[in-house]
Design an enzyme around this catalytic site. Sequence first.
Site, PDB file in Angstrom:
ATOM      1  N   THR A 133      -6.055   2.179   8.913  1.00 22.91           N
ATOM      2  CA  THR A 133      -4.751   2.452   8.317  1.00 22.91           C
ATOM      3  C   THR A 133      -4.547   3.953   8.114  1.00 22.91           C
ATOM      4  O   THR A 133      -5.518   4.708   7.986  1.00 22.91           O
ATOM      5  CB  THR A 133      -4.673   1.737   6.951  1.00 22.91           C
ATOM      6  OG1 THR A 133      -3.564   2.226   6.221  1.00 22.91           O
ATOM      7  CG2 THR A 133      -5.916   2.000   6.107  1.00 22.91           C
ATOM      8  N   ASP A 134      -3.280   4.362   8.026  1.00 26.45           N
ATOM      9  CA  ASP A 134      -2.982   5.763   7.699  1.00 26.45           C
ATOM     10  C   ASP A 134      -3.251   6.059   6.221  1.00 26.45           C
ATOM     11  O   ASP A 134      -3.249   7.218   5.816  1.00 26.45           O
ATOM     12  CB  ASP A 134      -1.538   6.124   8.073  1.00 26.45           C
ATOM     13  CG  ASP A 134      -0.475   5.296   7.341  1.00 26.45           C
ATOM     14  OD1 ASP A 134      -0.844   4.345   6.613  1.00 26.45           O
ATOM     15  OD2 ASP A 134       0.722   5.606   7.498  1.00 26.45           O
ATOM     16  N   GLU A 135      -3.473   5.000   5.423  1.00 22.88           N
ATOM     17  CA  GLU A 135      -3.671   5.225   3.987  1.00 22.88           C
ATOM     18  C   GLU A 135      -4.961   5.985   3.695  1.00 22.88           C
ATOM     19  O   GLU A 135      -5.125   6.536   2.606  1.00 22.88           O
ATOM     20  CB  GLU A 135      -3.636   3.890   3.225  1.00 22.88           C
ATOM     21  CG  GLU A 135      -2.329   3.146   3.462  1.00 22.88           C
ATOM     22  CD  GLU A 135      -2.108   1.957   2.547  1.00 22.88           C
ATOM     23  OE1 GLU A 135      -2.657   1.939   1.431  1.00 22.88           O
ATOM     24  OE2 GLU A 135      -1.373   1.046   2.957  1.00 22.88           O
ATOM     25  N   TYR A 158      -8.377  -0.080  -1.854  1.00 21.81           N
ATOM     26  CA  TYR A 158      -8.181  -0.512  -0.464  1.00 21.81           C
ATOM     27  C   TYR A 158      -8.411   0.638   0.508  1.00 21.81           C
ATOM     28  O   TYR A 158      -9.232   0.537   1.439  1.00 21.81           O
ATOM     29  CB  TYR A 158      -6.770  -1.086  -0.276  1.00 21.81           C
ATOM     30  CG  TYR A 158      -6.369  -1.223   1.181  1.00 21.81           C
ATOM     31  CD1 TYR A 158      -7.025  -2.122   2.027  1.00 21.81           C
ATOM     32  CD2 TYR A 158      -5.344  -0.435   1.724  1.00 21.81           C
ATOM     33  CE1 TYR A 158      -6.667  -2.238   3.362  1.00 21.81           C
ATOM     34  CE2 TYR A 158      -4.983  -0.552   3.061  1.00 21.81           C
ATOM     35  CZ  TYR A 158      -5.647  -1.449   3.874  1.00 21.81           C
ATOM     36  OH  TYR A 158      -5.309  -1.554   5.204  1.00 21.81           O
ATOM     37  N   LYS A 162     -11.353   1.254   3.392  1.00 20.62           N
ATOM     38  CA  LYS A 162     -11.069   1.435   4.825  1.00 20.62           C
ATOM     39  C   LYS A 162     -11.621   2.781   5.293  1.00 20.62           C
ATOM     40  O   LYS A 162     -12.145   2.901   6.408  1.00 20.62           O
ATOM     41  CB  LYS A 162      -9.561   1.347   5.098  1.00 20.62           C
ATOM     42  CG  LYS A 162      -8.953  -0.024   4.915  1.00 20.62           C
ATOM     43  CD  LYS A 162      -9.489  -1.085   5.867  1.00 20.62           C
ATOM     44  CE  LYS A 162      -9.077  -0.874   7.309  1.00 20.62           C
ATOM     45  NZ  LYS A 162      -9.475  -2.028   8.160  1.00 20.62           N
TER      46      LYS A 162
HETATM   47  P1  NAD Z   1      -4.224  -9.718   6.882  1.00 23.39           P
HETATM   48  O1  NAD Z   1      -4.621  -9.659   5.442  1.00 23.39           O
HETATM   49  O2  NAD Z   1      -2.912 -10.334   7.252  1.00 23.39           O
HETATM   50  O3  NAD Z   1      -5.347 -10.509   7.717  1.00 23.39           O
HETATM   51  C1  NAD Z   1      -6.708 -10.306   7.518  1.00 23.39           C
HETATM   52  C2  NAD Z   1      -7.467 -11.398   8.257  1.00 23.39           C
HETATM   53  O4  NAD Z   1      -8.871 -11.152   8.110  1.00 23.39           O
HETATM   54  C3  NAD Z   1      -7.191 -12.804   7.720  1.00 23.39           C
HETATM   55  O5  NAD Z   1      -6.986 -13.702   8.794  1.00 23.39           O
HETATM   56  C4  NAD Z   1      -8.468 -13.144   6.956  1.00 23.39           C
HETATM   57  O6  NAD Z   1      -8.754 -14.540   6.938  1.00 23.39           O
HETATM   58  C5  NAD Z   1      -9.512 -12.355   7.729  1.00 23.39           C
HETATM   59  N1  NAD Z   1     -10.684 -12.018   6.904  1.00 23.39           N
HETATM   60  C6  NAD Z   1     -10.689 -11.447   5.675  1.00 23.39           C
HETATM   61  N2  NAD Z   1     -11.961 -11.304   5.243  1.00 23.39           N
HETATM   62  C7  NAD Z   1     -12.765 -11.769   6.225  1.00 23.39           C
HETATM   63  C8  NAD Z   1     -14.173 -11.877   6.371  1.00 23.39           C
HETATM   64  N3  NAD Z   1     -15.016 -11.489   5.403  1.00 23.39           N
HETATM   65  N4  NAD Z   1     -14.671 -12.369   7.529  1.00 23.39           N
HETATM   66  C9  NAD Z   1     -13.832 -12.793   8.528  1.00 23.39           C
HETATM   67  N5  NAD Z   1     -12.494 -12.732   8.433  1.00 23.39           N
HETATM   68  C10 NAD Z   1     -11.968 -12.229   7.280  1.00 23.39           C
HETATM   69  O7  NAD Z   1      -4.325  -8.209   7.402  1.00 23.39           O
HETATM   70  P2  NAD Z   1      -3.401  -7.447   8.477  1.00 23.39           P
HETATM   71  O8  NAD Z   1      -2.218  -6.921   7.785  1.00 23.39           O
HETATM   72  O9  NAD Z   1      -3.247  -8.297   9.671  1.00 23.39           O
HETATM   73  O10 NAD Z   1      -4.347  -6.204   8.821  1.00 23.39           O
HETATM   74  C11 NAD Z   1      -5.324  -6.288   9.855  1.00 23.39           C
HETATM   75  C12 NAD Z   1      -6.071  -4.985   9.911  1.00 23.39           C
HETATM   76  O11 NAD Z   1      -5.172  -3.924  10.162  1.00 23.39           O
HETATM   77  C13 NAD Z   1      -6.813  -4.640   8.630  1.00 23.39           C
HETATM   78  O12 NAD Z   1      -8.055  -4.083   8.971  1.00 23.39           O
HETATM   79  C14 NAD Z   1      -5.918  -3.611   7.957  1.00 23.39           C
HETATM   80  O13 NAD Z   1      -6.669  -2.733   7.174  1.00 23.39           O
HETATM   81  C15 NAD Z   1      -5.317  -2.927   9.176  1.00 23.39           C
HETATM   82  N6  NAD Z   1      -3.979  -2.330   8.970  1.00 23.39           N
HETATM   83  C16 NAD Z   1      -2.967  -3.054   8.424  1.00 23.39           C
HETATM   84  C17 NAD Z   1      -1.698  -2.473   8.300  1.00 23.39           C
HETATM   85  C18 NAD Z   1      -0.513  -3.262   7.732  1.00 23.39           C
HETATM   86  O14 NAD Z   1       0.563  -2.701   7.567  1.00 23.39           O
HETATM   87  N7  NAD Z   1      -0.647  -4.564   7.481  1.00 23.39           N
HETATM   88  C19 NAD Z   1      -1.473  -1.178   8.719  1.00 23.39           C
HETATM   89  C20 NAD Z   1      -2.537  -0.469   9.287  1.00 23.39           C
HETATM   90  C21 NAD Z   1      -3.781  -1.063   9.415  1.00 23.39           C
END
Ligand code: NAD
Length: 353
Positions: A133-135, A158, A162
């Site tokens: 993430t950019d955070e 969070y 990350k």
């Molecule tokens: P999300 O919370 O929708 O999904 C996370 C998934 O990971 C879920 O399906 C969950 O069941 C699974 N999970 C959680 N803990 C687990 C574990 N211990 N073992 C196996 N599976 C596990 O998240 P998202 O929004 O789809 O984000 C996905 C990735 O992208 C993350 O790494 C997040 O940091 C990154 N990200 C998200 C955003 C955003 O805007 N949502 C932006 C930049 C980066």
Amino acid sequence: MRILVTGGAGFIGSALVRRLIEHTDHEVVVFDKLTYAGNLSSLMSAQASARYSFVQGDICDAGAVANALAAFKPDVVAHLAAESHVDRSIDGPGAFIQTNVVGTFVMLNQSLAYWRGMDEAGKAAFRFHHISTDEVFGSLGEDGFFTETTAYDPRSPYSASKAGSDHLVRAWGHTYGLPVLVTNCSNNYGPYHFPEKLIPLIIIRALNGEQLPVYGDGSNVRDWLFVDDHARALQAVFERGAPGETYNVGGNAERKNIEVVRAICGILDTLQPRADGKAYADQITYVTDRPGHDHRYAIDASKIRAALGWEPSVTFEQGIEQTVRWYLENQDWWQEILDGRYATQRLGVAVNG
Ligand code: NAD
């Protein structure tokens, strides 16, 4: 390619999997614990394909990860599994350290053992792609952008977790030679987004006739990226990115939170007017700010554009209208979550420490 997607039942992971099944010949295995945030119903369209399979497992469980790697023999590990909601990290940081930091360590260690067992061609082609993430870069003032060389300055449990995972991934690249890739992306939005996040929360609460909570004065700025554009970027990076490199991914669509909320209200006024004829914006309520709320995030995505030719395909206005329409047409998907796991209540106020 054979791609193991951790967190593939989540918001971004499922968008990536749907894309890979619909638009490529790649084979995909989803490795996901199915926490509160995981939804197999987001993968329905992929499930019919013989190129799709699913393993329920925890990324902190070294044996389960090793078994999945040995059984599926991936060319790419796309690591998205994480605890992802800042407000939940304020209420309960432990799960974030466990999954995001320890879990990423387990993924790296098991991937390294698997990679070392590959033949030379397999080793050269293998990629461990960490999705971040950019955070991790902290908070910006009114000007400036995050680049790939911006110093890390995470502020929430969070983003700190990350940031820790990003450092581990680079260390495994430098120290052990594992071919790693890192992407740092701005805020995503789109279909299948869990209702705790701002955009789906506002759409659903608006439709339910509830107050629309805006943190602080609504002036916090995020750079919004449509989730399918993120999935395209991830594919470009693991297919063509240079090992060891980091790519920032952004939507070039900075909006204040209050602008996002007003945009949703305006679209709903047109697509599904309130029965009483009033505007949805009348439901907006300003609430106490999130503790430590970062003011502004903005991404400079010129590196991925120059190196891989990726750029967003939709504007914020197109993407947000598509998203609102999706929530109107897919009430079954989110109603099941509201009934069982999360009823749009406020999280992360840190009142009791
Ligand atoms: P999300 O919370 O929708 O999904 C996370 C998934 O990971 C879920 O399906 C969950 O069941 C699974 N999970 C959680 N803990 C687990 C574990 N211990 N073992 C196996 N599976 C596990 O998240 P998202 O929004 O789809 O984000 C996905 C990735 O992208 C993350 O790494 C997040 O940091 C990154 N990200 C998200 C955003 C955003 O805007 N949502 C932006 C930049 C980066």
